[in-house]
Design a protein around this motif. Structure first.
Motif, PDB file in Angstrom:
ATOM      1  N   GLY A   1      10.151  -1.776  14.874  1.00  0.00           N
ATOM      2  CA  GLY A   1      11.296  -2.588  15.272  1.00  0.00           C
ATOM      3  C   GLY A   1      11.379  -2.865  16.761  1.00  0.00           C
ATOM      4  N   ASP A   2      10.347  -2.488  17.519  1.00  0.00           N
ATOM      5  CA  ASP A   2      10.349  -2.715  18.964  1.00  0.00           C
ATOM      6  C   ASP A   2       9.785  -4.087  19.294  1.00  0.00           C
ATOM      7  N   GLU A   3      10.316  -4.702  20.353  1.00  0.00           N
ATOM      8  CA  GLU A   3       9.794  -5.976  20.839  1.00  0.00           C
ATOM      9  C   GLU A   3       8.555  -5.701  21.684  1.00  0.00           C
ATOM     10  N   VAL A   4       7.432  -6.305  21.314  1.00  0.00           N
ATOM     11  CA  VAL A   4       6.170  -6.076  22.016  1.00  0.00           C
ATOM     12  C   VAL A   4       5.492  -7.404  22.292  1.00  0.00           C
ATOM     13  N   VAL A   5       4.569  -7.380  23.232  1.00  0.00           N
ATOM     14  CA  VAL A   5       3.711  -8.526  23.507  1.00  0.00           C
ATOM     15  C   VAL A   5       2.322  -8.154  23.026  1.00  0.00           C
ATOM     16  N   VAL A   6       1.742  -8.996  22.180  1.00  0.00           N
ATOM     17  CA  VAL A   6       0.423  -8.701  21.626  1.00  0.00           C
ATOM     18  C   VAL A   6      -0.601  -9.705  22.151  1.00  0.00           C
ATOM     19  N   PHE A   7      -1.806  -9.211  22.352  1.00  0.00           N
ATOM     20  CA  PHE A   7      -2.915 -10.044  22.810  1.00  0.00           C
ATOM     21  C   PHE A   7      -4.018  -9.974  21.768  1.00  0.00           C
ATOM     22  N   GLY A   8      -4.450 -11.122  21.297  1.00  0.00           N
ATOM     23  CA  GLY A   8      -5.518 -11.167  20.312  1.00  0.00           C
ATOM     24  C   GLY A   8      -5.913 -12.607  20.052  1.00  0.00           C
ATOM     25  N   LYS A   9      -7.143 -12.836  19.700  1.00  0.00           N
ATOM     26  CA  LYS A   9      -7.662 -14.192  19.535  1.00  0.00           C
ATOM     27  C   LYS A   9      -6.880 -14.949  18.469  1.00  0.00           C
ATOM     28  N   GLY A  10      -6.244 -16.044  18.897  1.00  0.00           N
ATOM     29  CA  GLY A  10      -5.579 -16.946  17.971  1.00  0.00           C
ATOM     30  C   GLY A  10      -4.205 -16.523  17.477  1.00  0.00           C
TER      31      GLY A  10
ATOM     32  N   ILE B   1       3.294 -17.339  23.334  1.00  0.00           N
ATOM     33  CA  ILE B   1       3.257 -17.354  24.799  1.00  0.00           C
ATOM     34  C   ILE B   1       2.095 -18.231  25.243  1.00  0.00           C
ATOM     35  N   ASN B   2       0.920 -17.976  24.671  1.00  0.00           N
ATOM     36  CA  ASN B   2      -0.187 -18.931  24.753  1.00  0.00           C
ATOM     37  C   ASN B   2      -1.023 -18.732  23.498  1.00  0.00           C
ATOM     38  N   ASN B   3      -2.162 -19.373  23.401  1.00  0.00           N
ATOM     39  CA  ASN B   3      -2.929 -19.314  22.157  1.00  0.00           C
ATOM     40  C   ASN B   3      -3.306 -17.905  21.737  1.00  0.00           C
ATOM     41  N   ASN B   4      -3.471 -17.033  22.700  1.00  0.00           N
ATOM     42  CA  ASN B   4      -3.940 -15.677  22.398  1.00  0.00           C
ATOM     43  C   ASN B   4      -2.923 -14.588  22.730  1.00  0.00           C
ATOM     44  N   VAL B   5      -1.718 -14.968  23.098  1.00  0.00           N
ATOM     45  CA  VAL B   5      -0.672 -14.009  23.452  1.00  0.00           C
ATOM     46  C   VAL B   5       0.629 -14.444  22.791  1.00  0.00           C
ATOM     47  N   ALA B   6       1.348 -13.471  22.211  1.00  0.00           N
ATOM     48  CA  ALA B   6       2.592 -13.803  21.528  1.00  0.00           C
ATOM     49  C   ALA B   6       3.573 -12.644  21.605  1.00  0.00           C
ATOM     50  N   LEU B   7       4.848 -12.979  21.476  1.00  0.00           N
ATOM     51  CA  LEU B   7       5.902 -11.980  21.391  1.00  0.00           C
ATOM     52  C   LEU B   7       6.033 -11.584  19.928  1.00  0.00           C
ATOM     53  N   ALA B   8       6.127 -10.278  19.668  1.00  0.00           N
ATOM     54  CA  ALA B   8       6.147  -9.814  18.284  1.00  0.00           C
ATOM     55  C   ALA B   8       7.138  -8.676  18.104  1.00  0.00           C
ATOM     56  N   CYS B   9       7.361  -8.321  16.848  1.00  0.00           N
ATOM     57  CA  CYS B   9       8.197  -7.173  16.497  1.00  0.00           C
ATOM     58  C   CYS B   9       7.298  -6.168  15.794  1.00  0.00           C
ATOM     59  N   SER B  10       7.217  -4.979  16.355  1.00  0.00           N
ATOM     60  CA  SER B  10       6.357  -3.958  15.769  1.00  0.00           C
ATOM     61  C   SER B  10       6.969  -3.411  14.486  1.00  0.00           C
ATOM     62  N   ASP B  11       6.197  -2.646  13.746  1.00  0.00           N
ATOM     63  CA  ASP B  11       6.692  -2.047  12.504  1.00  0.00           C
ATOM     64  C   ASP B  11       7.856  -1.104  12.769  1.00  0.00           C
TER      65      ASP B  11
ATOM     66  N   GLU C   1      -5.943  -7.024  20.176  1.00  0.00           N
ATOM     67  CA  GLU C   1      -6.748  -6.254  21.130  1.00  0.00           C
ATOM     68  C   GLU C   1      -5.886  -5.354  22.016  1.00  0.00           C
ATOM     69  N   LYS C   2      -4.713  -5.853  22.402  1.00  0.00           N
ATOM     70  CA  LYS C   2      -3.828  -5.110  23.295  1.00  0.00           C
ATOM     71  C   LYS C   2      -2.386  -5.302  22.858  1.00  0.00           C
ATOM     72  N   THR C   3      -1.597  -4.268  23.043  1.00  0.00           N
ATOM     73  CA  THR C   3      -0.165  -4.349  22.780  1.00  0.00           C
ATOM     74  C   THR C   3       0.586  -3.853  24.000  1.00  0.00           C
ATOM     75  N   PHE C   4       1.532  -4.654  24.492  1.00  0.00           N
ATOM     76  CA  PHE C   4       2.334  -4.286  25.654  1.00  0.00           C
ATOM     77  C   PHE C   4       3.792  -4.155  25.221  1.00  0.00           C
ATOM     78  N   VAL C   5       4.451  -3.116  25.678  1.00  0.00           N
ATOM     79  CA  VAL C   5       5.870  -2.945  25.387  1.00  0.00           C
ATOM     80  C   VAL C   5       6.654  -3.925  26.242  1.00  0.00           C
ATOM     81  N   SER C   6       7.535  -4.691  25.621  1.00  0.00           N
ATOM     82  CA  SER C   6       8.382  -5.625  26.357  1.00  0.00           C
ATOM     83  C   SER C   6       9.655  -4.913  26.776  1.00  0.00           C
ATOM     84  N   ASP C   7      10.126  -5.215  28.000  1.00  0.00           N
ATOM     85  CA  ASP C   7      11.357  -4.573  28.480  1.00  0.00           C
ATOM     86  C   ASP C   7      12.590  -5.410  28.171  1.00  0.00           C
TER      87      ASP C   7
END
Length: 282
Positions: free
Chosen positions: A19-28, A7-17, A45-51
């Motif tokens: 199996g949920d789609e989440v947005v994670v925030f962390g350096k790099g 999404i940007n250098n420090n934010v990305a769309l991910a799949c949690s363990d 640093e932060k995990t957001f649940v994606s809808d």
């Protein structure tokens, strides 16, 4: 954790363990080629649940500082409002805050013609919005105008309904706030005192009336299933019935809406619990 999309250098769309789609925030986290397996999850640093919608895409133009502020304000709302909040609230909040911060930096005036009404009707959310302005200033160094507290409050209100909406639908929320303020003014004029907007009974009354307005807008009025109970309540509590009738007349006059007997009954139940505001010490 599997990182799926930058999404940007420090934010990305991910799949949690799980199996949920989440947005994670962390350096790099957005630097490596996608997709990849993130081995060191301590950088998150932060995990957001994606809808599952387009909410994460709004973060492509949002600064890290604004995202942190939006996350903290969302956490503040969850902790203080005691209700389920829509998953996309931090994304919608971040998008709005970035827009407001950019406009303030450019010296563009931000206005909200119903800011006073929002502050009066949604007092709890507005107080959190005021705290949100301090959080935004702490992260960005920008002090947004006071009217932005009302805008933050409206995003919280929308999320409480489970339908957190983007700014283009803010007009509908402002319209609802104006209708609610008109109803409150009708009640206060009838009873002759200012309502205590901090009491639980007022919060329940506003919540019920908000859903009443939603039903009218969707043309789904509540059917009359307790006619005899309503008639009995009208006889036993004539003053409360007059209040409900005054609200119904206001809605008929201003919106061409008419409450069913069932809706009048529920209005009476909430109106009967309202309390006067205690005088402030001089």
């Amino acid at each position: 954790m599997l990182i799926l999309k930058k999404i940007n250098n420090n934010v990305a769309l991910a799949c949690s363990d799980a199996g949920d789609e989440v947005v994670v925030f962390g350096k790099g986290v957005g630097f490596p080629s996608m997709p990849y397996e993130l081995e060191d999850t301590s950088v998150i640093e932060k995990t957001f649940v994606s809808d599952g919608g387009n909410s994460p895409d709004a973060l492509t133009t949002v600064s890290d500082e604004v995202l942190r502020a939006a996350s903290d304000i969302t956490d503040l709302a969850k902790a203080n409002l005691g209700c389920q909040m829509a998953a996309k609230l931090p994304f919608v909040m971040a998008d709005h805050i970035q827009f407001a911060v950019d406009r303030t930096r450019e010296g563009i005036e931000i206005s909200n013609p119903l800011a006073n009404e929002v502050a009066r009707v949604y007092q709890r959310e507005h107080e959190l919005g005021v705290q949100g302005l301090a959080i935004i200033q702490e992260y960005t160094g920008i002090l947004l105008p006071e009217v932005e507290a009302s805008s933050l409050a409206l995003h919280m209100v929308s999320s409480e309904l489970g339908t957190s909406t983007p700014p283009r639908n803010m007009d509908e929320l402002l319209q609802t706030a104006a209708i609610l303020e008109g109803i409150v003014e009708v009640v206060e004029r009838q009873v002759g005192f200012e309502l205590d907007r901090t009491c639980y009974a007022y919060v329940r009354f506003i919540t019920h009336t908000r859903y009443l307005i939603r039903r009218f807008k969707k043309d789904k009025p509540m059917a009359s299933a307790n006619l005899s109970l309503f008639q009995q309540a009208a006889r036993d509590f004539p003053e409360t019935y007059k209040l409900a009738l005054a609200i119904n007349q206001y809605l008929e006059r201003t919106r061409n809406w008419s409450c069913s007997d069932e809706e009048m009954l529920y209005l009476m139940m909430h109106l009967n619990q309202l309390q006067p505001r205690e005088p402030q010490p001089e």
